[in-house]
Enzyme design. Structure first.
Site, PDB file in Angstrom:
ATOM      1  N   LEU A  49     -31.137 -46.549   5.940  1.00 31.54           N
ATOM      2  CA  LEU A  49     -30.263 -46.408   4.769  1.00 31.54           C
ATOM      3  C   LEU A  49     -29.083 -45.501   5.115  1.00 31.54           C
ATOM      4  O   LEU A  49     -29.255 -44.489   5.806  1.00 31.54           O
ATOM      5  CB  LEU A  49     -31.087 -45.775   3.634  1.00 31.54           C
TER       6      LEU A  49
ATOM      7  N   SER B 148     -36.526 -45.847   9.743  1.00 27.96           N
ATOM      8  CA  SER B 148     -36.504 -45.807   8.284  1.00 27.96           C
ATOM      9  C   SER B 148     -36.430 -47.237   7.722  1.00 27.96           C
ATOM     10  O   SER B 148     -37.231 -48.071   8.114  1.00 27.96           O
ATOM     11  CB  SER B 148     -35.340 -44.919   7.827  1.00 27.96           C
TER      12      SER B 148
ATOM     13  N   ASP C 186     -29.542 -26.755  12.309  1.00 29.87           N
ATOM     14  CA  ASP C 186     -29.271 -28.052  11.691  1.00 29.87           C
ATOM     15  C   ASP C 186     -29.241 -27.894  10.165  1.00 29.87           C
ATOM     16  O   ASP C 186     -30.272 -27.667   9.533  1.00 29.87           O
ATOM     17  CB  ASP C 186     -30.346 -29.067  12.110  1.00 29.87           C
TER      18      ASP C 186
ATOM     19  N   ASP D  44     -41.969 -36.323   6.376  1.00 26.67           N
ATOM     20  CA  ASP D  44     -40.831 -35.957   7.232  1.00 26.67           C
ATOM     21  C   ASP D  44     -39.590 -35.595   6.407  1.00 26.67           C
ATOM     22  O   ASP D  44     -38.482 -35.583   6.909  1.00 26.67           O
ATOM     23  CB  ASP D  44     -40.531 -37.083   8.238  1.00 26.67           C
TER      24      ASP D  44
ATOM     25  N   HIS E 143     -37.020 -36.405   9.187  1.00 25.49           N
ATOM     26  CA  HIS E 143     -36.546 -37.794   9.152  1.00 25.49           C
ATOM     27  C   HIS E 143     -35.322 -38.017  10.054  1.00 25.49           C
ATOM     28  O   HIS E 143     -35.171 -39.096  10.629  1.00 25.49           O
ATOM     29  CB  HIS E 143     -36.231 -38.176   7.700  1.00 25.49           C
TER      30      HIS E 143
ATOM     31  N   ASP F 242     -34.497 -35.917  12.709  1.00 28.86           N
ATOM     32  CA  ASP F 242     -34.925 -35.647  14.093  1.00 28.86           C
ATOM     33  C   ASP F 242     -35.393 -36.932  14.768  1.00 28.86           C
ATOM     34  O   ASP F 242     -35.228 -37.111  15.980  1.00 28.86           O
ATOM     35  CB  ASP F 242     -36.101 -34.656  14.129  1.00 28.86           C
TER      36      ASP F 242
HETATM   37 CA    CA Z   1     -32.467 -32.387  13.069  1.00 29.49          CA
END
Ligand code: CA
Length: 309
Positions: free
Chosen positions: A41, A107, A234, A253, A275, A277
């Site tokens: 997505l 995903s 991050d 995640d 998610h 990563d």
């Molecule tokens: Ca990351």
């Protein structure tokens, strides 16, 4: 004498290490069939030369894999995205002369890949899903509850997300149709239930088990993460940490629960990855202490290679 013997053994070991390293580098990821990476997505193939999968395509190609980046609608249903992917698979086959492809989807890309494998299993050697919500995402369920069908809030949200999706599409040169509400409904628990009834290949038959390793001559694999905060630098970790709260006690995640990421042969369902990563984002900022995502994709290419795919 002893020193000479030691030097000889050391040199021999070094040569052995070099040879085994070269053997690994030369063909470690050299799969029989091309690899097609399928984004999720709000995804894209690449923007300003930066792939959605960041360093993963280079990591795969460096070991001999032929790698292609699919571009499907950033927001749309699994079926619409699936038809787009199918036409790109045909292009890859025409370009390479291969008879089948290995699909690896992140995903929603995993659901997209499953659609193609269901309608044209003859063109697909394997489907690997990474952090895919095969049984839906609690975050999508929550968003759907906040935005009931036909409400004013739904139409406002749709317009905002449509704008974001159009922007992604424009800067990544996709020129593809966007449908945010169809994407949302494709990722909810009821939405995936409908999809799974039509396209059940590789799905676990129990609540949190593994699925069939092969269906219609297509091999199915999956892995996923269960971390939220993994890298201090991050900024996306804060977002995934917030969305992760929706899951309560369930491992997740940030967007996908642990059991929902299961498909076919489960390689590992609880990597210390969130998610983003899982696709080496943002800009390679992942946990420095556990398996790197590039390493995992390379290992999967090697697994496919050894299985004859
Ligand atoms: Ca990351």
């Amino acid at each position: 004498m002893f020193n000479k013997l030691l030097a000889g053994i050391t040199a021999g070991l070094m040569l052995l290490c070099t040879l085994s390293f070269n053997a690994q580098a030369a063909g470690y990821t050299q799969t029989r069939y091309p690899i097609v990476l399928v984004h999720g997505l709000f995804g894209f193939d690449s923007i300003a030369g930066i792939p959605y999968f960041y360093d993963i395509p280079d990591g795969l190609a460096s070991g001999g894999a032929r790698v292609f980046l699919a571009q499907v609608s950033a927001t749309n249903s699994n079926e619409v995205r699936g038809e787009q992917l199918l036409s790109q698979v045909r292009q890859v086959l025409a370009i390479t002369g291969a008879t089948r492809v290995n699909l690896i989807g992140h995903s929603q890309g995993g659901l997209t890949a499953r659609y193609v494998a269901a309608v044209r299993p003859d063109l697909v050697a394997s489907v690997t899903s990474v952090g895919t919500p095969h049984k839906g995402s609690r975050v999508a369920d929550l968003v759907r509850n906040v935005l009931p069908p036909g409400s004013v809030s739904e139409s406002v949200a749709r317009d905002v997300i449509q704008g974001v999706a159009d922007l992604i599409d424009e800067i990544s040169g996709g020129n593809l149709p966007q449908n945010p509400l169809a994407a949302l409904d494709a990722l909810t628990t009821p939405g995936t239930r409908t999809f799974n009834t039509r396209y059940p290949a590789g799905l676990p038959t129990t609540a949190c088990g593994s699925g069939a390793a092969r269906v219609n001559n297509v091999a199915y694999y999956s892995w996923g993460g269960i971390a939220n905060y993994t890298n201090f630098y991050d900024v996306s970790d804060a977002i995934l940490g917030a969305t992760g709260l929706v899951f309560g006690d369930e491992d997740n995640d940030g967007l996908v629960g642990r059991c929902s990421n299961h498909l076919g042969t489960i390689i590992y369902d609880d990597y210390f990855q969130n998610h983003l990563d899982e696709v080496d984002q943002v800009f390679g900022l992942v946990s420095p202490f556990t398996s790197n995502p590039v390493t995992l994709f390379r290992a999967q290419a090697n697994r496919l290679r050894n299985a004859g795919y």
